[in-house]
Design a protein around this motif. Structure first.
Motif, PDB file in Angstrom:
ATOM      1  N   ARG A  41     -58.002 -15.064 -42.572  1.00 32.85           N
ATOM      2  CA  ARG A  41     -58.432 -14.086 -43.327  1.00 32.85           C
ATOM      3  C   ARG A  41     -59.969 -13.884 -43.668  1.00 32.85           C
ATOM      4  NH1 ARG A  41     -53.506 -11.768 -44.893  1.00 32.85           N
ATOM      5  NH2 ARG A  41     -51.811 -13.559 -44.926  1.00 32.85           N
ATOM      6  N   ASN A  68     -63.502 -11.340 -45.005  1.00 31.49           N
ATOM      7  CA  ASN A  68     -63.756 -10.188 -45.953  1.00 31.49           C
ATOM      8  C   ASN A  68     -65.220  -9.886 -45.414  1.00 31.49           C
ATOM      9  OD1 ASN A  68     -64.340  -8.302 -47.897  1.00 31.49           O
ATOM     10  ND2 ASN A  68     -63.683  -9.283 -49.660  1.00 31.49           N
ATOM     11  N   GLU A  95     -67.906  -6.680 -44.366  1.00 35.58           N
ATOM     12  CA  GLU A  95     -68.237  -5.051 -44.505  1.00 35.58           C
ATOM     13  C   GLU A  95     -68.724  -4.692 -43.200  1.00 35.58           C
ATOM     14  OE1 GLU A  95     -67.877  -1.838 -46.531  1.00 35.58           O
ATOM     15  OE2 GLU A  95     -67.729  -3.596 -48.064  1.00 35.58           O
ATOM     16  N   GLU A 134     -59.025  -3.477 -45.064  1.00 37.02           N
ATOM     17  CA  GLU A 134     -58.791  -3.262 -46.661  1.00 37.02           C
ATOM     18  C   GLU A 134     -57.907  -1.887 -46.848  1.00 37.02           C
ATOM     19  OE1 GLU A 134     -61.327  -4.791 -49.933  1.00 37.02           O
ATOM     20  OE2 GLU A 134     -61.758  -2.663 -49.832  1.00 37.02           O
ATOM     21  N   PRO A 155     -63.693  -2.517 -45.419  1.00 38.25           N
ATOM     22  CA  PRO A 155     -63.938  -3.960 -45.027  1.00 38.25           C
ATOM     23  C   PRO A 155     -62.763  -4.420 -44.096  1.00 38.25           C
ATOM     24  CG  PRO A 155     -64.570  -3.634 -47.193  1.00 38.25           C
ATOM     25  CD  PRO A 155     -63.949  -2.288 -46.676  1.00 38.25           C
ATOM     26  N   VAL A 165     -60.031  -7.465 -43.211  1.00 40.77           N
ATOM     27  CA  VAL A 165     -59.661  -8.478 -44.006  1.00 40.77           C
ATOM     28  C   VAL A 165     -58.943  -9.370 -43.487  1.00 40.77           C
ATOM     29  CG1 VAL A 165     -59.471  -7.115 -46.043  1.00 40.77           C
ATOM     30  CG2 VAL A 165     -57.734  -7.151 -44.719  1.00 40.77           C
TER      31      VAL A 165
END
Length: 206
Positions: free
Chosen positions: A47, A49, A51, A90, A178, A180
């Motif tokens: 996982r 996150n 950008e 995302e 983004p 993810v």
């Protein structure tokens, strides 16, 4: 990496009981992940996150024992790959319809996890030509990208580099949201065939 619990978690699917086996091994003097699939499907996901900017390069190494004789990225019956890298983005609710939002909400309530939106699947294909983009036969939200094809390089380590921002634009016609999750998966639940794959270092470079 001491174990597969370091940053990775299982990626499993409803109604598929036979799981792919993943283990850390030393291959050609380096630590890699070995995946063995025998008529089943599951993956490992990290996982994140992240950008994306103008460019985001994903690099990895992999090797496979064979391709699937019945493999066909355009058909549900052939939607299996000895090796694939799955890049999940995302979910963008503002671009989804009411029924899709409601269905996703129900899944999240039942299973307690947030589902990703669009995805790129980099695959070692059987007959799909290298460089070809095709929608997944199960969902238009996932686009398959053949980065290797056929058996010519079976048994050899192959290094792949992809700009996932450029690939997302080509696949979905817009800039990506983004990132993810990044997953590895070897699966054979549709073809019921057998394969072994080895995954080397997976690196993201902005």
């Amino acid at each position: 990496m001491q174990s597969l619990n370091d940053g990775w978690e299982p990626l499993e699917f409803p109604k598929i009981d036979q799981l792919t086996r993943y283990e850390l091994v030393t291959e050609d003097g380096e630590q890699v992940v070995k995946a063995t699939t025998r008529g089943g499907a599951s993956g490992l996901i990290a996982r994140v996150n992240l950008e994306p900017s103008d460019s985001l390069v994903l690099q990895w190494r992999w090797k496979v024992s064979n391709v699937f004789e019945q493999g066909d990225a355009r058909e549900k019956s052939g939607d299996d790959y000895p090796a694939r890298i799955y890049v999940a983005f995302e979910f963008q609710p503002e671009k989804a319809g009411f029924f899709e939002r409601a269905k996703r909400k129900a899944v999240e309530v039942l299973f307690g996890e947030t589902l990703p939106g669009n995805a790129l699947n980099y695959i070692w294909a059987n007959t799909l030509p290298e460089g070809k983009f095709v929608p997944n036969p199960y969902t238009g939200k996932t686009v398959m990208v053949a980065v290797n094809s056929g058996s010519e390089q079976v048994g050899e380590w192959v290094t792949i580099e992809r700009d996932i921002v450029a690939d997302y634009r080509k696949a979905f016609g817009e800039a990506p949201p983004p990132v993810v999750g990044i997953a590895i998966m070897s699966d054979s639940d549709n073809t019921n065939e057998t394969a072994t794959a080895w995954y080397g270092d997976i690196v993201l470079n902005p």
